[in-house]
Write a protein that holds these residues in place. Structure first.
Motif, short mmCIF file in Angstrom:
data_model
loop_
_atom_site.label_atom_id
_atom_site.label_comp_id
_atom_site.label_asym_id
_atom_site.label_seq_id
_atom_site.Cartn_x
_atom_site.Cartn_y
_atom_site.Cartn_z
N UNK A 164 -2.81 5.37 -8.71
CA UNK A 164 -2.60 3.93 -8.54
C UNK A 164 -3.64 3.32 -7.59
N UNK A 165 -4.17 4.12 -6.64
CA UNK A 165 -5.20 3.60 -5.74
C UNK A 165 -6.49 3.28 -6.50
N UNK B 46 3.35 5.69 -5.86
CA UNK B 46 3.19 5.75 -7.33
C UNK B 46 2.10 6.73 -7.74
N UNK B 47 1.33 7.18 -6.79
CA UNK B 47 0.21 8.06 -7.12
C UNK B 47 0.69 9.51 -7.19
N UNK B 48 0.40 10.12 -8.32
CA UNK B 48 0.81 11.51 -8.56
C UNK B 48 -0.40 12.26 -9.11
N UNK C 158 3.57 -0.37 -12.44
CA UNK C 158 3.67 0.00 -11.02
C UNK C 158 3.31 -1.18 -10.13
N UNK C 159 3.07 -0.92 -8.85
CA UNK C 159 2.77 -2.01 -7.91
C UNK C 159 1.51 -2.81 -8.26
N UNK D 156 0.84 -1.21 0.00
CA UNK D 156 0.00 0.00 0.00
C UNK D 156 0.86 1.25 0.00
N UNK D 157 2.02 1.18 0.67
CA UNK D 157 2.94 2.32 0.64
C UNK D 157 3.42 2.57 -0.80
#
Ligand code: BEZ
Ligand code: FE
Length: 300
Positions: free
Chosen positions: A83-84, A76-78, A209-210, A70-71
């Motif tokens: 990404x969430x 990765x969220x901008x 990404x993740x 989750x971190x």
């Protein structure tokens, strides 16, 4: 994984009281929440979260991995990448939220995921106009009507349309200055619309990404079923954000974000090169497709 850990779903009787007691204590801690809806949300979340931890007998190592994951999603969220939301999409949480909020009623057009590529203020095209704007792909004639659930035509309904090109990319993925394969238009006095777009092709959700790593580790494909996005808005009627999917697409049953609904799957009729087009456009050297998509909006 510890050899002593019981398998998922195993009840551990001597642990039950202490685990129950903790869950109850956390539930009780929301007792004084003033907002009743927030209290309901938090208590239900805690109930399900604790049930999950107990069901799988979560190890401390797995808990740490979950926190690290989750971190990474957060990092990765901008401004340009969410990404969430992508995580919510691939877990079916976005689609389930849509299901809960947009009941299937009569023959009203069903909603599906909005995705990350909608942009406010796309250019207007006239009826019969071409939204490709130079984006590569096979031309596709899209037409239909917008009506309400009683069958009355809706003149002046606004349709926002956006799609990936045949290389699987939306304009915004090339950079901030490109506008292509997106536009808006309005229905005519009879609620009719038509435009040239591109025949949709499959493309992957962002998977570098993740969330992409999670898909890879779980043996899941990042591909979305081929689709074209449509948002239909009209005064006094409920807005619907939906897709047109392509009949026969092999990905219909394995869309990465679970967005496919049978009612949205339409036949894209392929026409050989040289076939006369509905509006006299000359396409002597290439095939094109045509699809009909009638949109039915509910009253607000
Ligand atoms: C899309 O349709 O463009 C999309 C939807 C959900 C996640 C990623 C992409
Ligand atoms: Fe899309």
């Amino acid at each position: 994984m510890s050899a002593a850990r019981p398998p998922a779903g195993t009840d551990v009787p001597h642990q039950r009281p202490v685990e129950d007691e903790l869950t109850q204590a956390v539930l009780d801690s929301f007792r004084d929440t003033e907002d009743p809806r927030l209290r309901e949300l938090m208590r239900s979340l805690v109930r399900h979260l604790h049930a999950f931890i107990r069901d799988v007998r979560l190890t401390e190592d797995e808990w740490q991995q979950a926190v690290a994951f989750l971190t990474a999603v957060g990092r990765s969220t901008t401004d340009r990448r969410q990404e969430f939301v992508l995580l919510s999409d691939v877990l079916g949480a976005s689609m389930q939220t849509i299901n809960v909020n947009h009941e299937t009623v009569d023959d009203a057009t069903e909603a599906t995921v909005v995705g990350p590529f909608f942009v406010e203020g796309a250019p207007e095209i006239p009826l019969g106009g071409d939204l490709a704007g130079g984006a590569p792909g096979e031309p596709c004639w899209v037409e239909g009507t917008v009506t309400d659930t009683a069958g009355n035509p809706v003149p002046g309904a606004r349709l926002d349309v956006w799609e990936a090109d045949e290389d699987g990319l939306y304009d915004v993925q090339y950079g901030p200055d490109r506008t292509a394969a997106r536009a808006h238009l309005f229905t005519d006095d009879h609620g009719h619309y038509a435009f040239w777009g591109l025949t949709p092709t499959p493309y992957p959700v962002p998977h570098d990404g993740p969330v992409g790593a999670l898909l890879a580790r779980t043996g899941r494909s990042p591909l979305r079923a081929s689709h074209l996005h449509v948002k239909a808005t009209a005064a006094g009627l409920r807005t619907v954000i939906t897709h047109i999917f392509v009949e026969g697409d092999r990905l219909l049953s394995q869309d990465a974000v679970f967005g496919v609904k049978d009612s949205l799957v339409k036949k894209f009729d392929r026409q050989p090169p040289g076939t006369p087009t509905p509006d006299g456009r000359l396409l002597p050297d290439r095939s094109w497709t045509r699809v009909r998509f009638d949109i039915v909006l509910r009253h607000a």
